[in-house]
Structure formats: structure tokens, C-alpha cells
Design an enzyme around this catalytic site. Structure first.
Site, PDB file in Angstrom:
ATOM      1  N   ARG A 231       3.303  -0.303   2.048  1.00  9.73           N
ATOM      2  CA  ARG A 231       3.531  -0.822   0.604  1.00  9.73           C
ATOM      3  C   ARG A 231       3.958   0.314  -0.279  1.00  9.73           C
ATOM      4  NH1 ARG A 231       4.409  -4.768   2.472  1.00  9.73           N
ATOM      5  NH2 ARG A 231       3.495  -6.835   1.624  1.00  9.73           N
ATOM      6  N   GLU A 260      10.896  -3.472  -5.996  1.00  9.87           N
ATOM      7  CA  GLU A 260      11.841  -3.809  -4.974  1.00  9.87           C
ATOM      8  C   GLU A 260      12.643  -4.866  -5.533  1.00  9.87           C
ATOM      9  OE1 GLU A 260       9.975  -4.555  -1.284  1.00  9.87           O
ATOM     10  OE2 GLU A 260       8.953  -2.560  -1.200  1.00  9.87           O
ATOM     11  N   HIS A 279      12.882  -2.634   2.971  1.00  8.33           N
ATOM     12  CA  HIS A 279      11.450  -3.468   3.404  1.00  8.33           C
ATOM     13  C   HIS A 279      12.058  -4.316   4.478  1.00  8.33           C
ATOM     14  CE1 HIS A 279       7.845  -5.388   1.741  1.00  8.33           C
ATOM     15  NE2 HIS A 279       7.520  -5.298   2.824  1.00  8.33           N
TER      16      HIS A 279
HETATM   17  C1  3PG Z   1       4.400  -7.769   5.428  1.00  6.22           C
HETATM   18  O1  3PG Z   1       3.670  -7.741   4.372  1.00  6.22           O
HETATM   19  O2  3PG Z   1       4.287  -8.971   6.240  1.00  6.22           O
HETATM   20  C2  3PG Z   1       5.702  -7.124   5.221  1.00  6.22           C
HETATM   21  O3  3PG Z   1       5.745  -6.316   4.379  1.00  6.22           O
HETATM   22  C3  3PG Z   1       6.979  -8.076   5.417  1.00  6.22           C
HETATM   23  O4  3PG Z   1       7.303  -8.563   3.995  1.00  6.22           O
HETATM   24  P1  3PG Z   1       8.247  -9.809   4.048  1.00  6.22           P
HETATM   25  O5  3PG Z   1       7.887 -11.008   4.427  1.00  6.22           O
HETATM   26  O6  3PG Z   1       8.745 -10.018   2.751  1.00  6.22           O
HETATM   27  O7  3PG Z   1       9.658  -9.162   5.049  1.00  6.22           O
END
Ligand code: 3PG
Length: 530
Positions: A231, A260, A279
Site C-alpha cells: 500500500r 492514486e 497498482h
Molecule cells: C488488493 O488489495 O487486493 C490489491 O491492492 C488490488 O487492488 P485492486 O482490486 O484495486 O486491483
């Protein structure tokens, strides 16, 4: 029957949506602001998000029937869990489905850093051939430090060992003897000092925010590289840029950011030896599908059976036992509610006694199910397993669970005893064929009743004709009786009258209850809705 409505606010795979549509009306609306979400949520029983939608306290203000928020993914830092909990809303995630994919991204980032692949690609595309400048480093024998040894950290540690790296890890919640084979647990300082590659896998919390800042970076080798796919906020972005520019560490790769999407003019975009990805942690076809399938199934199970698999603000039901425990949760809730609807008085205490191995494996979920059932009848707001403990504390209701052999004829049996003003009452129940909840005892009456739906409960004189008259009266009100149970007193209570439990097609209205009460054979009558 209520039509279930589910709001999907982020990207979910079509397979997941199909599962939801089998049992509910589904609306998909991406990109909602806080205000839009607040205005849209009324009437929805479940909300599903990924990381793009932020679920704040104010966005839940009008959520009148929302009982579950599903995070299709791992991190729940985009959800105000406290605000959801106060409202009794379950928050759940899918911790398993994206773990391998996310761990693999950390390895991909490590490879990218070790061999300068993003820089090499950019250089080639710019028409250059910089073989000598792009000298890499071999991973074999180097030390991989894993910060956080949860599901993803363990995937990374395992893959690191496969690459013949020395793997060390730090996790305050994992004892040295619980470390995976070949992984040495170290202190945080040792992790910083000894890692050639440091991979971050802790959640973002108040404790982990800024965990790797200027002081921590200063403790690392100048040849070290950091990967953060967990994170934004855990690695201090400014300190990281400073350290990279000063050559205090050799490289870094970030998949997650304080803000983000990462703003266009962010300093990170201009910093050398820094690999950036948008991400992508859980962004594989496989993870997207698995995350969506898991979440869709979990949300439906929660809405239909009241079992919150991977609920993060409710006691955990062991997944392998979920199907068998679910009917007992319903039973605990219904029996507690039954007691409150039949007997008046200020609720002072509740005691849950459990018999049988299955029930002992789900003590906590059963306790909060009982609390929710009982308090829901006395509190001035909805009570669910999520906020049941808080509400009990506010109302000053004592409660506890104990285990005991109640009756040898039953493998699994639960009994709820309550103190209402100064009167004690109890009810016991079991589940037949893993599915069918039964009430088997109410105070000194024995029975085999179904504690579900609308019921008419009578206490009456045990004499001929009473039940016939009640049944005719119920019929004349246009209500269908689907099942009728008579409770007989157990040994030693021969003159205690009789109990009638009539399962009805719809709730009996108050005027009809008055008519029942007017019958000379009737001692008391109650409309109960479970
Ligand atoms: C999570 O916490 O599962 C990951 O960071 C992925 O995030 P996302 O579902 O927004 O791709």
C-alpha cells in the site's frame, strides 16, 4: 420475500456478476464520488468494491438496508470499517484469491530492478543500445527481506527460495517457530540492515504508515533495493526519492502510492532507478476472476445464510465448517429473538450453552448471533453480529458462553438462558440433517418445532377443544397454518398447561391475537416473527 439488491461499484468479472444475478438484482455503477455513493446506497443490501471506490462514513449515512460491504481484493484501507461496524454492516474481503498474483508481481518488480528491464526497454525504444550501462545483478545468494509474512509475504518468500536467495523476514505477529521452512525471522533493524532486496507486504494501518522513512532508509545498504506492492504510505515517498537521488539505496519499485492515480507532476515520475507500475498487484486474468467469484459467493452466503466468510469485523467462522455452522447461527439468532418476543421484561443477561464439537468450533460467531437476535428485539436500531457487542455494552446486558453436556440424545445442541427482569427463561435447539433448525425445549415444555417465519405462540389449558378453536379462528382470519406443534411439559411439570406453536403463512394481526386471548382455554398468546 425481499428482493435482494446488490450495488457493484468497481470492476467485477462477468462470472462473478452472473453468480450475483442468480439471487439478486445487480446494479453496476463505477466511478462514484462520496456523495453519489451516499445517494445511491439506499435500498441496497450489499455493496461490492475494489480499491477504486472509497467507502467513507458519510457515504454510508443513508444506507438503510445495507448489511454487507464486500472488498473484492485484499486491502480494506479504502473502507471506513469503524463506520460500517457502528452501523452493524459486515465488511469482508477475499484474502486468498489474489495472493499468488500479488506475490508474483513483487518477484517481477525484483527481477526488473535486478536486470534494469524497464530502463533497458525505454532505452531501446529511444533508439539506443546501452549494453554496458545496464549492468545487472544476479539474485542467487542475495538476501531477500520480506516485511510482513501473511499470505502474500509467504508467496514471495517461497518464490525467493526457489530463486536460491537467502530469505529473511520480519513480522511481529509470527513467532520464529511458525516461520515457513528456510525463512529466518529477524528484527526490523536486521531486516533493514541485511536485505539486498526488501519486499513490503504489510497492510496500511496507523502503525505501518511511514514505516519506512528517512531513518529506516539510512539503515539500508547502499546497494539495496526496495519493492512496495502493498500500500502507498508505508514507504515515505519523499524520503525514498531523496535516498535514491543521494545514492543511499540502489533502486526501488512501487506499485502503490499515497495518491492514486499518481498525479502527472509527482516527483516519483522523475526519479531515477525507480520502477513504477499503476497498482497492478492483483491485475491478472486469474486473480480478477477468482477474486470476483469468491466475493460474489461470499456476499450471497452472507445475505442468504448470515454467514460472513472472511468478515473482518465479525468473529470468524471456519470456512470448512461454514455450511454446517450456518443453520446453527440462524437457530441461535431465532431462538434468542423468540424468547424476547414471547417474554416481556428488561433484558438483563443472556447465557449460551453449547454441546457438541461442531458448535465448540464456532463459539464466538454463535455468541454474537444470539446477541443480535435478542438485542434486535429490544434496541432502538438494527443489531447484527457486527455491532452486537457494542449494543450489549451500551444496554448493560451481560452475556457469556459456556460448554456443557446438556442432553445426551443430541450430538449438537445449543441452549439460551435469559434473565428478563427477575424471571429466567430458556430455550434449546438443534439442527436436523445439517439444515433444518428445530426448537426442542422452551422452559419445561418439550417439542419439535420449526423456529422460523411468522408464528402464533399460545400458552393454554391442556384440555380438549382448545387447539381446534384456535385453528378455526386463525383460518377465519385467512391465515394458513403450515405446521402445528404442541409442547408438552416434561416430567415433573404435569399441571403446567400446554404450549402451541403454529407456523403461519403471514403474521397474525393484533386484532386476531385479541380474539385468541378471548378464548377461555387460552392463558397467553403472542405473535412472533423470526
Ligand atoms: C488488493 O488489495 O487486493 C490489491 O491492492 C488490488 O487492488 P485492486 O482490486 O484495486 O486491483
Amino acid at each position: 420475500m425481499t428482493v435482494l439488491r446488490i450495488l457493484v461499484a468497481d470492476d467485477l468479472s462477468e462470472e462473478g456478476l452472473e453468480i450475483l444475478r442468480r439471487d439478486a438484482e445487480v446494479e453496476v455503477r463505477n466511478g462514484m464520488s462520496e456523495d453519489e455513493l451516499r445517494d445511491t446506497l439506499p435500498g441496497f443490501h450489499a455493496l461490492i468494491v475494489r480499491s477504486a471506490t472509497t467507502v467513507t462514513g458519510p457515504s454510508l449515512e443513508n444506507a438503510d438496508v445495507l448489511s454487507v460491504i464486500g472488498r473484492a481484493g485484499i486491502g480494506v484501507d479504502n473502507i471506513d470499517v469503524e463506520a460500517a461496524s457502528v452501523r452493524g454492516i459486515v465488511v469482508m474481503n477475499t484474502p486468498e484469491a489474489g495472493a499468488v498474483t500479488t506475490g508474483e508481481l513483487a518477484i517481477a518488480l525484483m527481477m526488473s530492478l535486478a536486470r534494469n528491464i524497464p530502463a533497458a526497454d525505454a532505452s531501446m525504444k529511444a533508439g539506443r543500445w546501452e549494453k554496458n550501462k545496464l549492468l545487472g545483478t544476479e539474485l542467487r545468494g542475495q538476501t531477500l527481506g520480506v516485511l510482513g509474512l501473511g499470505r502474500i509475504g509467504r508467496v514471495v518468500a517461497d518464490r525467493g527460495r526457489g530463486l536460491k536467495m537467502k530469505v529473511i523476514a520480519h513480522d511481529p505477529f509470527v513467532d520464529a517457530d511458525r516461520a515457513p521452512e528456510g525463512v529466518r525471522m529477524v528484527t526490523f533493524d536486521e531486516l533493514l540492515r541485511d536485505s539486498d532486496f526488501l519486499s513490503v507486504h504489510v497492510p496500511l494501518t496507523d502503525e505501518t504508515r511511514g514505516l519506512i522513512g528517512p531513518d529506516e532508509l539510512a539503515k539500508m545498504k547502499s546497494s539495496a533495493r526496495i519493492m512496495n506492492g502493498a500500500r502507498g504510505g508505508i514507504v515515505n515517498e519523499e524520503a525514498l526519492c531523496d535516498a535514491l537521488e543521494a545514492g543511499d539505496i540502489a533502486g526501488a519499485a512501487l506499485d502503490v502510492f499515497d495518491r492514486e492515480p499518481l498525479p502527472d507532476d509527482n516527483r516519483l515520475r522523475l526519479t531515477k532507478n525507480l520502477v513504477l507500475t499503476p497498482h497492478l498487484g492483483a491485475s491478472t486474468r486469474e486473480a480478477k476472476r477468482n477474486v470476483s467469484l469468491d466475493m460474489a459467493r461470499q456476499v450471497i452466503t452472507c445475505l442468504k445464510k448470515g454467514v460472513a466468510l472472511n468478515g473482518i469485523n465479525v468473529p470468524r467462522v471456519p470456512p470448512s465448517q461454514a455450511d454446517r455452522v450456518a443453520p446453527f447461527l440462524t437457530l441461535a439468532r431465532n431462538l434468542a429473538s423468540f424468547l424476547m418476543q414471547v417474554y416481556p421484561g428488561r433484558l438483563r443477561s443472556l447465557r449460551l450453552t453449547l454441546q457438541g464439537k461442531l458448535l465448540l468450533s464456532a463459539k464466538e460467531p454463535l455468541r454474537v448471533a444470539m446477541l443480535a437476535g435478542a438485542l434486535g428485539c429490544r434496541a432502538d436500531r438494527p443489531v447484527t453480529p457486527v455491532n452486537a457487542d457494542r449494543v450489549a455494552e451500551e444496554m448493560g446486558v451481560r452475556h457469556h458462553v459456556e460448554t456443557s453436556t446438556l442432553k445426551r440424545d443430541f450430538v449438537n445442541l445449543l441452549r439460551i438462558e435469559t434473565l428478563l427482569d427477575d424471571e429466567r427463561h430458556f430455550v434449546s435447539g438443534t439442527v436436523l440433517g445439517h439444515r433444518h433448525g428445530r426448537m426442542v425445549e422452551l422452559d419445561h415444555f418439550l417439542m419439535d418445532a420449526i423456529p422460523e417465519g411468522p408464528l402464533l405462540v399460545t400458552f393454554h389449558h391442556d384440555e380438549p377443544g382448545v387447539i381446534g378453536r384456535i385453528a378455526s379462528l386463525v383460518g377465519s382470519e385467512g391465515l394458513n397454518i403450515s405446521r402445528l406443534q404442541l409442547g408438552v411439559p416434561d416430567n415433573g411439570h404435569t399441571s403446567a398447561g400446554a404450549l402451541g406453536l403454529l407456523n403461519l403463512s403471514s403474521p397474525i394481526p393484533p386484532e386476531a391475537i385479541e380474539k385468541v386471548l378471548a378464548d377461555p382455554g387460552i392463558i397467553a398468546a403472542h405473535s412472533v416473527r423470526l
